[in-house]
Design a protein around this motif. Structure first.
Motif, PDB file in Angstrom:
ATOM      1  N   VAL A   1       3.487   5.616   4.348  1.00 22.97           N
ATOM      2  CA  VAL A   1       2.709   6.707   3.726  1.00 22.97           C
ATOM      3  C   VAL A   1       2.661   6.245   2.120  1.00 22.97           C
ATOM      4  O   VAL A   1       1.689   6.525   1.482  1.00 22.97           O
ATOM      5  CB  VAL A   1       3.199   8.006   4.142  1.00 22.97           C
ATOM      6  CG1 VAL A   1       2.332   8.878   3.269  1.00 22.97           C
ATOM      7  CG2 VAL A   1       2.766   8.339   5.476  1.00 22.97           C
ATOM      8  N   GLY A   2       4.206   6.172   1.773  1.00 16.22           N
ATOM      9  CA  GLY A   2       4.084   6.000   0.118  1.00 16.22           C
ATOM     10  C   GLY A   2       3.417   4.785  -0.066  1.00 16.22           C
ATOM     11  O   GLY A   2       2.747   4.773  -1.125  1.00 16.22           O
ATOM     12  N   HIS A   3       3.590   3.744   0.461  1.00 19.83           N
ATOM     13  CA  HIS A   3       2.864   2.473   0.226  1.00 19.83           C
ATOM     14  C   HIS A   3       1.381   2.722   0.079  1.00 19.83           C
ATOM     15  O   HIS A   3       0.851   2.268  -0.761  1.00 19.83           O
ATOM     16  CB  HIS A   3       3.117   1.260   1.165  1.00 19.83           C
ATOM     17  CG  HIS A   3       4.558   0.872   1.159  1.00 19.83           C
ATOM     18  ND1 HIS A   3       5.189   0.051   1.998  1.00 19.83           N
ATOM     19  CD2 HIS A   3       5.709   0.783   0.252  1.00 19.83           C
ATOM     20  CE1 HIS A   3       6.139  -0.423   1.780  1.00 19.83           C
ATOM     21  NE2 HIS A   3       6.523   0.151   0.583  1.00 19.83           N
ATOM     22  N   VAL A   4       0.779   3.303   0.880  1.00 22.06           N
ATOM     23  CA  VAL A   4      -0.565   3.544   1.318  1.00 22.06           C
ATOM     24  C   VAL A   4      -1.006   4.338  -0.164  1.00 22.06           C
ATOM     25  O   VAL A   4      -2.147   3.992  -0.764  1.00 22.06           O
ATOM     26  CB  VAL A   4      -1.275   4.047   2.390  1.00 22.06           C
ATOM     27  CG1 VAL A   4      -2.657   4.448   2.423  1.00 22.06           C
ATOM     28  CG2 VAL A   4      -0.873   3.016   3.649  1.00 22.06           C
ATOM     29  N   LEU A   5      -0.288   5.348  -0.450  1.00 24.21           N
ATOM     30  CA  LEU A   5      -0.605   6.262  -1.386  1.00 24.21           C
ATOM     31  C   LEU A   5      -0.706   5.594  -2.688  1.00 24.21           C
ATOM     32  O   LEU A   5      -1.678   5.830  -3.464  1.00 24.21           O
ATOM     33  CB  LEU A   5       0.439   7.312  -1.597  1.00 24.21           C
ATOM     34  CG  LEU A   5       0.393   8.464  -2.264  1.00 24.21           C
ATOM     35  CD1 LEU A   5      -0.616   9.397  -1.559  1.00 24.21           C
ATOM     36  CD2 LEU A   5       1.596   9.323  -2.618  1.00 24.21           C
ATOM     37  N   VAL A   6       0.312   4.687  -3.305  1.00 23.22           N
ATOM     38  CA  VAL A   6       0.449   3.844  -4.355  1.00 23.22           C
ATOM     39  C   VAL A   6      -1.013   2.796  -4.213  1.00 23.22           C
ATOM     40  O   VAL A   6      -1.453   2.778  -5.330  1.00 23.22           O
ATOM     41  CB  VAL A   6       1.609   3.179  -4.616  1.00 23.22           C
ATOM     42  CG1 VAL A   6       1.780   2.301  -5.878  1.00 23.22           C
ATOM     43  CG2 VAL A   6       2.730   4.294  -4.757  1.00 23.22           C
ATOM     44  N   LEU A   7      -1.021   2.357  -3.246  1.00 24.74           N
ATOM     45  CA  LEU A   7      -2.089   1.242  -2.841  1.00 24.74           C
ATOM     46  C   LEU A   7      -3.372   1.656  -3.306  1.00 24.74           C
ATOM     47  O   LEU A   7      -4.338   1.272  -3.977  1.00 24.74           O
ATOM     48  CB  LEU A   7      -1.825   0.604  -1.712  1.00 24.74           C
ATOM     49  CG  LEU A   7      -2.704  -0.816  -1.485  1.00 24.74           C
ATOM     50  CD1 LEU A   7      -2.297  -1.820  -2.298  1.00 24.74           C
ATOM     51  CD2 LEU A   7      -2.596  -1.322  -0.014  1.00 24.74           C
ATOM     52  N   GLU A   8      -3.819   3.004  -2.679  1.00 27.39           N
ATOM     53  CA  GLU A   8      -4.914   3.871  -2.756  1.00 27.39           C
ATOM     54  C   GLU A   8      -5.105   4.030  -4.284  1.00 27.39           C
ATOM     55  O   GLU A   8      -6.160   3.994  -4.772  1.00 27.39           O
ATOM     56  CB  GLU A   8      -5.034   4.975  -1.935  1.00 27.39           C
ATOM     57  CG  GLU A   8      -6.387   5.670  -1.929  1.00 27.39           C
ATOM     58  CD  GLU A   8      -6.216   6.710  -3.105  1.00 27.39           C
ATOM     59  OE1 GLU A   8      -7.199   6.945  -3.744  1.00 27.39           O
ATOM     60  OE2 GLU A   8      -5.221   7.382  -3.031  1.00 27.39           O
ATOM     61  N   ALA A   9      -3.988   4.823  -4.870  1.00 28.97           N
ATOM     62  CA  ALA A   9      -4.078   4.917  -6.402  1.00 28.97           C
ATOM     63  C   ALA A   9      -4.590   3.658  -7.148  1.00 28.97           C
ATOM     64  O   ALA A   9      -5.478   3.719  -8.205  1.00 28.97           O
ATOM     65  CB  ALA A   9      -2.859   5.502  -6.891  1.00 28.97           C
ATOM     66  N   GLY A  10      -3.898   2.590  -6.692  1.00 30.79           N
ATOM     67  CA  GLY A  10      -4.196   1.283  -7.631  1.00 30.79           C
ATOM     68  C   GLY A  10      -5.872   0.961  -7.275  1.00 30.79           C
ATOM     69  O   GLY A  10      -6.280   0.624  -8.546  1.00 30.79           O
ATOM     70  N   LEU A  11      -6.186   0.957  -6.147  1.00 26.55           N
ATOM     71  CA  LEU A  11      -7.468   0.499  -5.854  1.00 26.55           C
ATOM     72  C   LEU A  11      -8.497   1.373  -6.680  1.00 26.55           C
ATOM     73  O   LEU A  11      -9.631   1.103  -7.373  1.00 26.55           O
ATOM     74  CB  LEU A  11      -7.816   0.943  -4.441  1.00 26.55           C
ATOM     75  CG  LEU A  11      -7.437  -0.545  -3.689  1.00 26.55           C
ATOM     76  CD1 LEU A  11      -7.585  -0.216  -2.141  1.00 26.55           C
ATOM     77  CD2 LEU A  11      -7.753  -1.957  -3.934  1.00 26.55           C
ATOM     78  N   SER A  12      -8.268   2.710  -6.732  1.00 26.27           N
ATOM     79  CA  SER A  12      -9.226   3.583  -7.293  1.00 26.27           C
ATOM     80  C   SER A  12      -9.241   3.484  -8.850  1.00 26.27           C
ATOM     81  O   SER A  12     -10.101   3.859  -9.263  1.00 26.27           O
ATOM     82  CB  SER A  12      -8.568   5.240  -6.864  1.00 26.27           C
ATOM     83  OG  SER A  12      -8.787   5.382  -5.424  1.00 26.27           O
ATOM     84  N   PHE A  13      -7.849   3.115  -9.378  1.00 20.57           N
ATOM     85  CA  PHE A  13      -7.699   3.114 -10.647  1.00 20.57           C
ATOM     86  C   PHE A  13      -8.719   1.516 -11.050  1.00 20.57           C
ATOM     87  O   PHE A  13      -9.264   1.812 -12.122  1.00 20.57           O
ATOM     88  CB  PHE A  13      -6.318   2.892 -10.997  1.00 20.57           C
ATOM     89  CG  PHE A  13      -5.724   2.203 -12.471  1.00 20.57           C
ATOM     90  CD1 PHE A  13      -5.887   3.201 -13.256  1.00 20.57           C
ATOM     91  CD2 PHE A  13      -5.841   0.778 -12.807  1.00 20.57           C
ATOM     92  CE1 PHE A  13      -5.366   2.965 -14.753  1.00 20.57           C
ATOM     93  CE2 PHE A  13      -5.655   0.766 -14.088  1.00 20.57           C
ATOM     94  CZ  PHE A  13      -5.461   1.697 -15.134  1.00 20.57           C
ATOM     95  N   LEU A  14      -8.855   0.715 -10.278  1.00 20.93           N
ATOM     96  CA  LEU A  14      -9.500  -0.257 -10.559  1.00 20.93           C
ATOM     97  C   LEU A  14     -11.132  -0.174 -10.062  1.00 20.93           C
ATOM     98  O   LEU A  14     -12.046  -0.836 -10.324  1.00 20.93           O
ATOM     99  CB  LEU A  14      -8.932  -1.479  -9.608  1.00 20.93           C
ATOM    100  CG  LEU A  14      -7.562  -2.113  -9.972  1.00 20.93           C
ATOM    101  CD1 LEU A  14      -7.207  -2.898  -8.885  1.00 20.93           C
ATOM    102  CD2 LEU A  14      -7.705  -2.816 -11.337  1.00 20.93           C
TER     103      LEU A  14
END
Lengths: 363, 305
Positions: B230-243
């Motif tokens: 859950v933590g990984h996906v949260l950060v990954l999604e934030a990263g993707l949305s940031f990009l």
């Protein structure tokens, strides 16, 4: 191999012929089998309805593998298994699963044989549901009756295995096996893991169930006194082969196979004052991956007539006396002629060797 | 029996020892989390976030894409706008509330999807063994050889108009490889237990043995891995949305809010700090819970039971 005929003129419930289970030893990636462990190698035996056939032998002789191969929990390499007139080895898929309810198993380790996440009731019920013997409230009633039959309170059905002692767990395992109304139960050292006081209770329970339900047992054990108490007939195994097969009385009174003769020496006696003759075997059992030639027991044999022919000719399991089968051509009578033995380097003609009986005469 | 000498009692065999087993019921897991201060704080924090996300439309004073007017562009936090406003004069608190909804939803669903797929894949491989095991696990090795971010970036950039549910699918289906290895290891251990042999001897079908006996035993480690996921996906999604490759604007997520302020973060710090803190806090809380869950599975490896 000669085949033991019916012991009582009755039709056997289970008929095993030349059963072999070999395990390949692989090395490396995509390795070709480097060696073969012959855990069970040409075993033939019959189990009659309502009788107990004991299987004894030391650790690693293939007793457990034999039991599991008969049930096809381990797929045998060769041989035939006939159960109740059906070629059990030919069955596949749903037909095999349907047949399985008639052959059950009780395990040695009562702590590993029950799923810790399922209640006792759920565990016992599984067979009922799978074979559509009972469902819903009828299944619960069956579970209560089975628990009562193995000497446990029906209310225990809603408890988990970790709440019970080893003996109680073994009773639960027995109830699970009984649920599908089997004709034969393979008892794989069912009391070895239990305290002596509990052993007697479980053995008596098994005897009572045999009487009331007409069960046949294939009783695997390494404890000779337990087998003597339980079994009608006993098969002695060594290195994956049956060395001697006789009624329990005959086998204990007059063991013919030199290996069997040595077995009672390994049983501790409770009386330190009692003098007894002991036959102490030298060395360890050889590896089943590389069994000795001829008679697999010859490197450790104490028979005075043992000679070079023993390492050449594989002894057939032959009838030495009525219903007393033994695989040793140095114990007369034998179907291996003396000329053939001489041709294989034999120097000592067969002679009766009964050290255990000699002990009785002295004592 | 009362006057039997004490020595005689020694002859009576002691009751068979009951081996302590990690049964791992739902209650055990819950007790491990709630019986620990860190666990309590983590649960409280996540509950609060979920509550806020659910009530976003009630609490929020504005709509997430409502433009408040040119005079309210890039305003620092104030009483009227506690988290400030962004370059387009949108209320950041409102966007955070709605963003929490999207971010948490994606993280929870994607991690669950990974957990379920990994559990079934690995348990099947470990239980059936042989050629099927080799086939299933070698394909996992193949996917593991490709970095997850690269895999996700490729799919996401080739997928126009990616919906949040599409993102769940992409993130979930790229996150189960490690989970499947855990599940397989558990299944391998269970396969040779005698209760599995007993089930086979009873004539239980392989499918039923897999579902009733093997999968439940693989559940524990998979649950821990999923929680960490859950933590990984949260950060990954934030990263993707940031990009700009994750959830498409104007839908707010924590990552896209940070992205909105990325060009002027020295000035508009509130666009970075609040979603950043939410990300860090949630990741910490999720990892704290995963750590507590591990206590149930490996009671001897960790102190502080």
């Amino acid at each position: 191999m000669t085949v033991p005929p019916s012991a009582r003129g009755a039709t056997p419930l289970l008929s095993v012929r030349n059963l072999a289970t070999h395990f390949p030893v692989r090395t490396g990636l995509f390795g070709r089998p480097k060696a073969v462990v012959r855990a069970v190698d040409g075993v033939s035996l019959d189990v009659y309805p309502g009788e107990t056939l004991g299987i004894v032998g030391e650790s690693g002789c293939g007793k457990t593998t034999l039991g599991r191969s008969i049930l096809r929990l381990i797929e045998p390499t060769a041989g035939t298994i006939e159960f109740d007139g059906v070629d059990f080895r030919a069955l596949r898929g749903a037909a095999l699963r349907g047949m399985r309810r008639h052959l059950q198993i009780i395990f040695q380790d009562p702590f590993s044989s029950l799923n810790p996440r399922l209640t006792v009731g759920t565990t016992i019920k599984e067979g009922l549901l799978v074979h559509r013997i009972a469902e819903g409230a009828a299944a619960d009633a069956r579970v209560a009756k089975l628990l009562d039959e193995v000497g446990m309170q029906p209310a225990y059905a809603s408890r988990y295995p970790h709440e019970f002692s080893g003996g109680q767990r073994q009773r639960i395992g027995i109830a699970r096996a009984l649920a599908v109304e089997p004709k034969l139960i393979v008892c794989d050292e069912p009391v070895s893991a239990l305290d002596v006081s509990v052993q007697a209770q479980v053995i008596n329970l098994l005897k009572d169930l045999q009487k009331s339900r007409g069960l046949a047992y294939l009783f695997i054990a390494h404890d000779l006194s337990v087998v003597e108490h339980m079994a009608d007939r006993v098969a002695v195994m060594y290195l994956g082969r049956v060395m001697e097969l006789a009624s329990a009385g005959d086998l204990y009174r007059e063991p013919l196979m030199p290996y069997t003769q040595a077995l009672p020496s390994a049983v501790p006696t409770p009386d330190p004052e009692r003098k007894r003759m002991r036959i102490v075997l030298s060395g360890d059992p050889p590896s089943p991956a590389n069994p000795p030639s001829g008679c697999v027991f010859h490197p450790r044999c104490h028979h005075p007539a043992r000679d070079a022919s023993c390492s050449v000719i594989a002894p057939p399991l032959e009838e030495k006396a009525a219903q007393h089968w033994c695989a040793c051509f140095k114990q007369p009578p034998t179907v291996v002629p003396w000329d053939a033995q001489k041709g294989a380097g034999g120097t000592h003609p067969p002679e009766r060797h009964l050290p255990v009986q000699a002990l009785h005469q002295r004592g | 029996m009362a006057d039997t000498p004490a020595v005689a009692n020694l002859a009576i065999a002691p009751p068979a020892t009951v081996v302590a087993e990690t049964v791992g019921t739902t209650r055990d897991y819950w007790r491990a989390i709630w019986g620990n201060t860190g666990g309590k704080v983590a649960i409280a924090f996540l509950s609060l976030l979920i509550l806020l996300a659910l009530l976003a439309s009630v609490i929020a004073a504005h709509s997430p894409s409502e433009l408040l007017g040119p005079e309210l562009t890039s305003r620092p936090p104030s009483w009227a706008y506690p988290f400030g406003t962004d370059v387009l004069s949108r209320d950041v608190l409102t966007r955070m509330l709605y963003g929490t909804r999207i971010s948490l939803r994606i993280a929870l669903l994607a991690a669950t999807l990974s957990g379920v797929v990994g559990l079934l894949w690995g348990a099947t491989a470990g239980y059936l063994g042989g050629a099927i095991d080799a086939l299933l696990m070698r394909s996992v090795d193949m996917f593991l050889a490709i970095p997850r971010v690269l895999l996700v970036l490729t799919v996401v950039s080739l997928w126009p108009d990616l919906s949040p549910d599409g993102l769940v699918l992409v993130l979930g289906l790229t996150g189960w490889f490690g989970v499947s290895r855990l599940a397989r290891a558990q299944a391998l251990g269970i396969r040779h237990r005698e209760f599995v042999s007993a089930a086979h001897a009873l004539g239980v079908s392989r499918y039923r043995v897999l579902v009733r006996h093997v999968v439940p035993h693989a559940l524990g480690p998979v649950l821990v891995a999923t929680t960490i996921g859950v933590g990984h996906v949260l950060v990954l999604e934030a990263g993707l949305s940031f990009l700009g490759l994750g959830v498409r604007p104007p839908t707010p997520t924590w990552g896209s809010i940070i992205a909105d302020g990325s060009e002027s973060y020295q000035v508009t710090w509130w666009l970075t700090v609040f979603p950043g803190m939410a990300l860090i806090g949630t990741s910490l809380a999720v990892n704290a819970i995963a750590h507590r869950l591990r206590v149930v599975i490996h009671p001897r490896q960790l102190p502080g039971r």
